[in-house]
Design an enzyme around this catalytic site. Structure first.
Site, PDB file in Angstrom:
ATOM      1  N   ASP A 324     -47.143   4.879  18.058  1.00 29.46           N
ATOM      2  CA  ASP A 324     -45.655   6.500  18.476  1.00 29.46           C
ATOM      3  C   ASP A 324     -44.882   6.283  19.293  1.00 29.46           C
ATOM      4  O   ASP A 324     -45.542   6.005  20.072  1.00 29.46           O
ATOM      5  CB  ASP A 324     -45.388   7.522  17.181  1.00 29.46           C
ATOM      6  CG  ASP A 324     -44.781   8.357  16.474  1.00 29.46           C
ATOM      7  OD1 ASP A 324     -43.801   7.578  16.341  1.00 29.46           O
ATOM      8  OD2 ASP A 324     -45.076   9.487  16.119  1.00 29.46           O
ATOM      9  N   HIS A 455     -36.709   8.238  17.892  1.00 37.22           N
ATOM     10  CA  HIS A 455     -38.312   8.114  17.121  1.00 37.22           C
ATOM     11  C   HIS A 455     -38.071   6.738  16.746  1.00 37.22           C
ATOM     12  O   HIS A 455     -38.009   5.854  16.692  1.00 37.22           O
ATOM     13  CB  HIS A 455     -38.430   8.998  15.518  1.00 37.22           C
ATOM     14  CG  HIS A 455     -38.137  10.128  15.315  1.00 37.22           C
ATOM     15  ND1 HIS A 455     -39.256  11.037  15.730  1.00 37.22           N
ATOM     16  CD2 HIS A 455     -36.825  10.654  15.829  1.00 37.22           C
ATOM     17  CE1 HIS A 455     -38.693  12.264  15.902  1.00 37.22           C
ATOM     18  NE2 HIS A 455     -36.888  11.846  15.738  1.00 37.22           N
TER      19      HIS A 455
END
Length: 586
Positions: A324, A455
């Protein structure tokens, strides 16, 4: 050959299948038969005492081909509800559909093909003669509830596949057989990469040493690529108070997929996403426009209580390790940052030989209640991401209704070595969470301004990517990521001491090495190493001990020959550093 869309051909084949069933089983009740992604099916209720087994499929195929040899037209006509009920009075499944259409005020149409009339809105090919006779196959029988409702009768589903030509069909069948051989659950067990334990639970795989090695290599490479683009590594805990996810919106979004933990004083949630944690790290600092963008990277595990029936090996799990990352930037930096991420994505997948890809630009659909934020924010986010996609010349297509609940996204779909598509990397543009968490930086005018959050995950998740890679390479990983890179095979105990010296030198050079000191014959040792798909073997006999050399053999290129240790280390170090897709030493 028909020029109709393949979905129309498949739908027509479903009708031809129904005709074949009626030929052999006149009392069978025909339910529904749509086209599917790769073919078609028809759900049938057979009379009591009759059943259909896989061994019966060839006779149905033969009947279908006899119909396709003839020039039988598909003729559509519109009928009234009363006319439809008369046509299908003895078929409870068709009657239920007719009554539904009547309540909705919808048009009711039927198709006539010889003496077979079916309730259907179409479309169909003009004639059976337009369907390729050798480009379909019946593949399976199974059970299915009428209209997918378990309160309805259980029917027999007959499934088939159909393609543009015999050549495409044969390629698909080869692909399916090859996929069975490469199934990561099978190879993962055989190669001792991961384990599923009933005592631990479904969807919670355990990585054995070899699996942990592969994962560590992936994580190291991902960090290298991100670090080069200015990312800083962070770490966050595996749970947080419920209030964090109420603020972010994840609590209501994920609902019963969340794992909830009751502490002595507070209620916690095992994190379903990393982004709210990263928002808190950003919020604890004072930022100016000169500091932007701020980039965080964390290969962190998140948890979602997926339904047990959906879990599968490494590709669908409950503990999901995302590589991530979140970056916080000004609106005028979105294009530049998306471009940098695209560079990382292309480099990463090129390393694995996956360069054939397409991109989905996922935006909001008509059901705006399913997404956070107002229209103005969404319009701004979608425009920013689409402009970045255009600037970077991505082969993208807009997909309405597929956005993340907090913002639009670019999903990268790559093909593996079998030509199968996998949605892997993602870039998501978010104007909503900065608002929800009241994030800001000081702009050039000395005023507070909200950052844009991007993101991104490059591999998607490490577990799923590992599963895909096992199948992509059929367990024969490239040298740089192989869990055992080199297997040392002394011919007898006489060479054991020198083999230990060789092993120590290779480990000192940074290689992952195993030394086979078993009493097996050399032939058996070589076979074992090849079954484990080890990239390089070093055979050591009396000559090698005397000459202070090794005999090098490649998994992919065969025997290379006698080499000095200095040469082996130099050649393999180069291959390791370059992350070569195939073995290059010769």
């Amino acid at each position: 050959m028909t020029t109709q869309p393949l979905s129309t051909v498949r739908h027509s084949l479903a009708h031809v299948l129904a005709m074949a069933v009626r030929e052999h089983y006149p009392e069978a009740k025909i339910a529904t038969g749509p086209a599917t992604e790769n073919g078609f099916f028809y759900d049938i209720l057979f009379p009591e005492g009759q059943s259909l087994a896989p061994s019966d499929l060839p006779k149905l195929e033969k009947s279908m081909r006899s119909f396709l040899h003839r020039d039988i037209p598909f003729t559509r006509r519109v009928v009234t509800p009363d006319e439809a009920k008369k046509l299908f009075a003895d078929n409870p499944f068709k009657m239920e559909i007719i009554e539904s259409l009547e309540r909705e005020g919808a048009e009711i149409s039927v198709y006539d093909t010889l003496d077979f009339t079916d309730l259907c809105e179409g479309p169909h090919v003009e004639s059976t003669k337009g369907i390729a006779i050798d480009a379909f196959r019946l593949t399976a029988t199974g059970g299915a509830y009428f209209r997918g409702d378990e309160n309805n009768p259980m029917l027999t589903r007959i499934s088939g596949i159909a393609f543009e030509s015999k050549k495409v069909l044969e390629h698909y069948l080869w692909q399916q057989e090859e996929a069975k051989k490469r199934d990561h659950r099978k190879l993962g067990r055989e190669l001792k990469i991961f384990t599923i334990s009933d005592l631990i639970g479904a969807g919670l795989p355990l990585l054995q040493p070899k699996g942990a090695s592969i994962r560590a290599s992936l994580e190291e490479y991902l960090w290298q690529l991100n670090q080069e683009k200015g990312y800083a590594r962070v770490w966050t805990p595996h749970l947080a108070k419920e209030s964090l996810y109420e603020t972010s919106g994840h609590a209501s979004k994920f609902g019963d997929e969340l794992f909830r933990v009751r502490g002595k004083e507070d209620s916690f949630i095992l994190k379903p996403m990393n982004c709210p944690h990263h928002m808190q790290i950003f919020a604890d600092n004072q930022w100016s426009y000169r500091d932007m963008p701020v980039r965080y990277f964390e290969p962190a595990t998140v948890y979602r209580d997926e339904k047990s029936g959906q879990l599968s090996g490494l590709t669908r799990v409950r503990a999901i390790t995302q590589d991530d990352g979140h970056l916080f930037c000004r609106i005028d930096q979105v294009g530049q940052e998306v471009g940098a991420l695209i560079d990382i994505i292309k480099t990463f997948y090129r390393t694995f030989g996956m360069e054939d890809y397409r991109v989905s630009l996922s935006v909001r659909g008509e059901n705006k209640e399913a997404f956070l934020g107002d229209d103005a924010i969404w319009d701004k986010a979608e425009a920013a991401l689409e402009e970045a996609a255009k600037e970077n010349r991505l082969p993208y297509v807009r997909q309405a209704g597929e956005a993340a609940f907090y913002g639009p996204k670019l999903d990268f779909i790559f093909k593996d070595s079998l030509g199968r598509e996998w949605q892997l990397a993602t870039i998501q543009c978010d104007f909503n969470l900065p608002l929800r968490f009241d994030l800001s930086f000081m702009n050039a005018a000395g005023e507070k301004e909200r950052p844009v959050v991007i993101h991104r995950a490059i591999s998607g998740s490490l577990e799923r990517f590992m599963g895909i890679m096992i199948e992509h390479f059929s367990g024969a990983f490239p040298f740089w990521i192989a869990p055992t890179q080199i297997q040392i095979l002394p011919i007898s105990e006489t060479e054991a001491a020198y083999a230990e010296t060789v092993s120590h030198a290779l480990k000192g050079a940074g290689f992952r090495v195993e030394l086979d000191t078993s009493s097996e014959s050399l032939g058996k040792k070589i076979r074992n190493a090849k079954m484990e798909k080890v990239p390089y073997l070093l055979v050591i006999g009396k000559n090698e001990v005397a000459n202070k050399t090794v005999t090098l053999e490649s998994r992919d290129r065969g025997k290379i020959g006698e080499q000095t240790m200095e040469t082996v280390i130099e050649l393999l170090s180069k291959e390791n550093a370059e992350k070569t897709l195939g073995q290059t030493v010769s």
